[in-house]
Write an enzyme that holds these catalytic residues in place. Structure first.
Site, mmCIF file in Angstrom:
data_model
loop_
_atom_site.group_PDB
_atom_site.id
_atom_site.type_symbol
_atom_site.label_atom_id
_atom_site.label_comp_id
_atom_site.label_asym_id
_atom_site.label_seq_id
_atom_site.Cartn_x
_atom_site.Cartn_y
_atom_site.Cartn_z
ATOM 1 N N ASP A 89 14.286 -61.130 30.887
ATOM 2 C CA ASP A 89 13.585 -62.160 30.196
ATOM 3 C C ASP A 89 14.214 -63.602 30.808
ATOM 4 O O ASP A 89 15.387 -63.694 30.845
ATOM 5 C CB ASP A 89 14.062 -62.209 28.477
ATOM 6 C CG ASP A 89 13.270 -63.180 27.750
ATOM 7 O OD1 ASP A 89 12.956 -64.211 28.107
ATOM 8 O OD2 ASP A 89 12.990 -62.694 26.654
ATOM 9 N N HIS B 252 9.766 -61.013 28.731
ATOM 10 C CA HIS B 252 9.391 -61.909 27.475
ATOM 11 C C HIS B 252 7.936 -61.687 26.839
ATOM 12 O O HIS B 252 7.753 -62.232 25.845
ATOM 13 C CB HIS B 252 9.805 -63.295 27.696
ATOM 14 C CG HIS B 252 10.030 -64.256 26.209
ATOM 15 N ND1 HIS B 252 11.052 -63.973 25.685
ATOM 16 C CD2 HIS B 252 9.145 -65.144 25.742
ATOM 17 C CE1 HIS B 252 11.118 -64.999 24.411
ATOM 18 N NE2 HIS B 252 9.889 -65.719 24.566
ATOM 19 N N SER C 71 10.183 -64.422 19.596
ATOM 20 C CA SER C 71 10.680 -65.666 20.342
ATOM 21 C C SER C 71 10.965 -66.806 19.342
ATOM 22 O O SER C 71 11.885 -66.382 18.425
ATOM 23 C CB SER C 71 9.784 -66.231 21.330
ATOM 24 O OG SER C 71 10.267 -66.976 22.099
#
Length: 273
Positions: free
Chosen positions: A219, A252, A142
């Site tokens: 995600d 995620h 991320s």
């Protein structure tokens, strides 16, 4: 360096450390896994928003795969701590826990939020001087995937391989990135491109190794924040070798990361060994 905790893991050791950083002018913390063998190389893991030095080392399940490849990992905290700068603790996506792996230039933040220098200089020197490991690569998730791509493209001489899970690939046009860049770098967008993987590729920056990316299609941040296809288009135009895996059903979280961790460790091992 001060050792805070140590745990035997897959015949090696998972450990937690603190040290004084010349870059941030604060105490910084990091975790490591070191196998019980001759270490062939070190992976730097950069974590995402809200994370500390503990998230990866406790959730990713990397130690078994690292031990099999004779590799160590080092996972630093995501920002300086112990400061009270204006706006630093107001939200999860800016300030503490959200350093974005850049060198800030705005008042107050410019004095301490030097995460680019911290990773590339301070932490790199810890690896090579304290742990005596010379081959280093970088990966992350991320915000940390953004950091790995950017620092890898900017420093191909230091990092032998680059990979990322769910990276923020074009922060100059994503809400997370725009907020962070405004706060750390100011509103002059010409300064933003130096910390944007898509913009770096479009400007001609490349890494000699294949860049590996895994992105979950479930995600929640995929479409709005991560913008994975921007990286694909920029890499194709730049002639950068890459592999982007879009993974059906994955989100995620570290459940996703742990699923494909073995693939990423094997990718780095090819270049570190």
């Amino acid at each position: 360096m001060k050792q805070l905790k140590s745990h035997k893991t897959f015949e090696g050791k998972t450990e937690f450390w603190s040290h004084e950083s010349a870059a941030t002018k604060t105490e910084m913390k990091f975790s490591t896994f070191i196998p019980n063998s001759e270490v062939k190389g070190c992976l730097i893991w950069l974590s995402g928003l809200t994370c500390t030095e503990e998230n990866f080392i406790t959730k990713a399940g990397a130690q078994k795969f690292l031990a099999e490849k004779n590799l160590m990992v080092i996972a630093p905290d995501t920002s300086p701590r112990g400061l009270n700068l204006h706006g630093e603790h107001d939200s999860y996506d800016f300030g503490s826990g959200a350093g974005f792996y850049l060198n800030a230039t705005t008042p107050g933040y410019a004095d301490h939020y030097k995460m680019d220098d911290y990773i590339v200089n301070d932490l790199y020197n810890v690896i090579t001087n304290e742990f005596k490991v010379k081959n280093v690569s970088i990966f992350g998730h991320s915000m940390g995937g953004h950091g790995a791509l950017v620092l890898g493209l900017r420093n191909p001489d230091k990092f032998k391989a680059v990979s990322a899970f769910s990276p923020i690939v074009h922060p100059s046009v994503s809400p997370w990135g725009m907020k962070a860049f405004n706060g750390y770098l100011g509103n002059d967008k010409s300064a933003w491109s130096a910390y944007d993987a898509t913009e770096l590729l479009m400007s001609g920056k490349k890494h000699p190794a294949k860049i590996l990316v895994h992105q979950g299609l479930q995600d929640e941040f995929f479409a709005k924040e991560l913008l994975t296809e921007h990286l694909r288009e920029a890499a194709q135009k730049a002639g950068q070798e890459f592999e982007i895996n879009l993974c059906e059903g994955y989100d995620h979280s570290y459940y996703f990361i742990s699923t494909f961790m073995e693939v990423h460790v094997a990718h780095h091992a090819k270049y570190l060994n």
